[in-house]
Design an enzyme around this catalytic site. Sequence first.
Site, mmCIF file in Angstrom:
data_model
loop_
_atom_site.group_PDB
_atom_site.id
_atom_site.type_symbol
_atom_site.label_atom_id
_atom_site.label_comp_id
_atom_site.label_asym_id
_atom_site.label_seq_id
_atom_site.Cartn_x
_atom_site.Cartn_y
_atom_site.Cartn_z
ATOM 1 N N ASN A 1 0.737 -0.945 0.138
ATOM 2 C CA ASN A 1 -0.076 -0.045 -0.022
ATOM 3 C C ASN A 1 0.958 1.247 -0.011
ATOM 4 O OD1 ASN A 1 -1.853 1.943 0.467
ATOM 5 N ND2 ASN A 1 -2.700 1.118 2.261
ATOM 6 N N ARG B 1 -2.687 -1.983 -3.213
ATOM 7 C CA ARG B 1 -3.758 -1.021 -3.463
ATOM 8 C C ARG B 1 -3.748 -0.139 -4.153
ATOM 9 N NH1 ARG B 1 -5.683 2.083 2.201
ATOM 10 N NH2 ARG B 1 -7.620 2.700 1.351
ATOM 11 N N HIS C 1 -12.463 3.961 -0.241
ATOM 12 C CA HIS C 1 -12.400 3.051 0.872
ATOM 13 C C HIS C 1 -12.929 1.805 0.559
ATOM 14 C CE1 HIS C 1 -11.831 6.958 3.340
ATOM 15 N NE2 HIS C 1 -10.511 6.273 3.169
ATOM 16 N N ARG D 1 -8.341 17.297 5.312
ATOM 17 C CA ARG D 1 -9.116 17.383 4.006
ATOM 18 C C ARG D 1 -10.460 18.131 4.357
ATOM 19 N NH1 ARG D 1 -8.684 11.473 1.606
ATOM 20 N NH2 ARG D 1 -7.059 11.009 2.660
ATOM 21 N N GLU E 1 -8.167 -4.332 5.082
ATOM 22 C CA GLU E 1 -8.348 -3.822 3.780
ATOM 23 C C GLU E 1 -6.961 -4.792 3.185
ATOM 24 O OE1 GLU E 1 -7.770 -0.069 5.211
ATOM 25 O OE2 GLU E 1 -8.683 0.751 3.345
#
Length: 409
Positions: free
Chosen positions: A9, A93, A182, A242, A383
């Site tokens: 990742n 990913r 996600h 963000r 994940e």
Amino acid sequence: MKQLILVINAGSSSIKFSLFEQGEPDPVLLYKGQVEGIYVEPYFTAKSADGDKLAAENLPADGPKSHDQALRHILKWLENHTAGRKLAVIGHRVVHGGRRFSRPELVTHEIISELEALVPLAPLHAPHNITPIRILAELLPGVPQVVCFDTAFHANQPEINQLYALPYDFSQREGIRRYGFHGLSYEYIAAVLPEIDARAAAGRTVVAHLGNGASMAALSACHGVASTMGFTALEGLPMGTRTGSIDAGVVLHLMNHLHMDAKGIEDLLYKKSGLLGLSGISSDMRELHASDDPRAKLAVDYFVSKIAREAASLAVTLQGIDALVFTAGIGENDDIVRRDVCRQLGWLGVELDESLNAQRSGQPRLISTPQSQVAVYVVPTNEELMIARHSLGCVDETASQYAATPTPA
Ligand code: AMP
């Protein structure tokens, strides 16, 4: 011998890795770790599956070669810790699959070119996802690589939840639509939900993935039907740094009246806003809770209120809600945020059991009362396991396709 699966990742300044061994029914985690501070002060850490620290060391900084050097270091460390066993597959990913990718794919030269064509859709993330694929193709040419997309889970949302009200033909032509992100986390939750709550798995669930990046998704019978994130991973909830959703008119104002350029606006929206921007203190939820500055509380309250509003909005999309699932760093660990969100959703029939909510465990668990009309759960996401599963699956599928292809006479 059991096959080894490496999951990568990669971000702009870090490469996280997890090493799995093939197992039944699922791959089993052996090690995880990362090189962080790439380009500045690269720092390597590795842990066992139980969380025991196995390595923590500085690496020399080497400018443009830093990703390459970080990957070489990870591979060397793994080689020493697996007695030189070969990798069966490397899974990556990848943040954006655009309209082109709605399932994991085995990497080929053509796939890399297609990924590069998608870079404009995720300019801050995509190049960092692609770089390790190229480097590993050179370092380990015989090892298949698989790309797994954060957008894929949302690919079959109803059209109305994928659209912006821009001119239809224009947005179709330019690929400007809501993709959602996600997805590997939501896919994992959807995969375990049937064991946790069969009614919710067959019905209507809102999942709140609350980490440094944060989004929510509506699941109908475990399929994604709506997400708070859209064209980019900026829309929806406020995040560590963000903004989350913001009036596009603000961006025009920044350009036209404050004469900010694209880079300055990007920095403002992605890196200086959210919890950090509102509080002026930190993007880290733990530091905000620890602070007695009123702006830290303001930032947390803003975060909570947007989660509750989005939950209600997703409940409208689902026409009701059977379960609410909290996951990721904040969702799994922060009982204060969970409590405050659930209080705001009391009118929807959400009733939290505050003592269950305050308990800690790394396992999926119910935190609502028996009377609650909405079952509330904490479910740790995984994940990396999703990527490991997909990567093995992709390699096995390709092998069986080859086996089924008749040899030319
Ligand atoms: P993630 O991106 O999923 O790793 O989540 C990172 C976020 O989780 C950061 O804002 C952390 O402050 C937050 N977090 C991690 N542990 C805790 C905790 N025990 N309590 C509150 N927030 C936490």
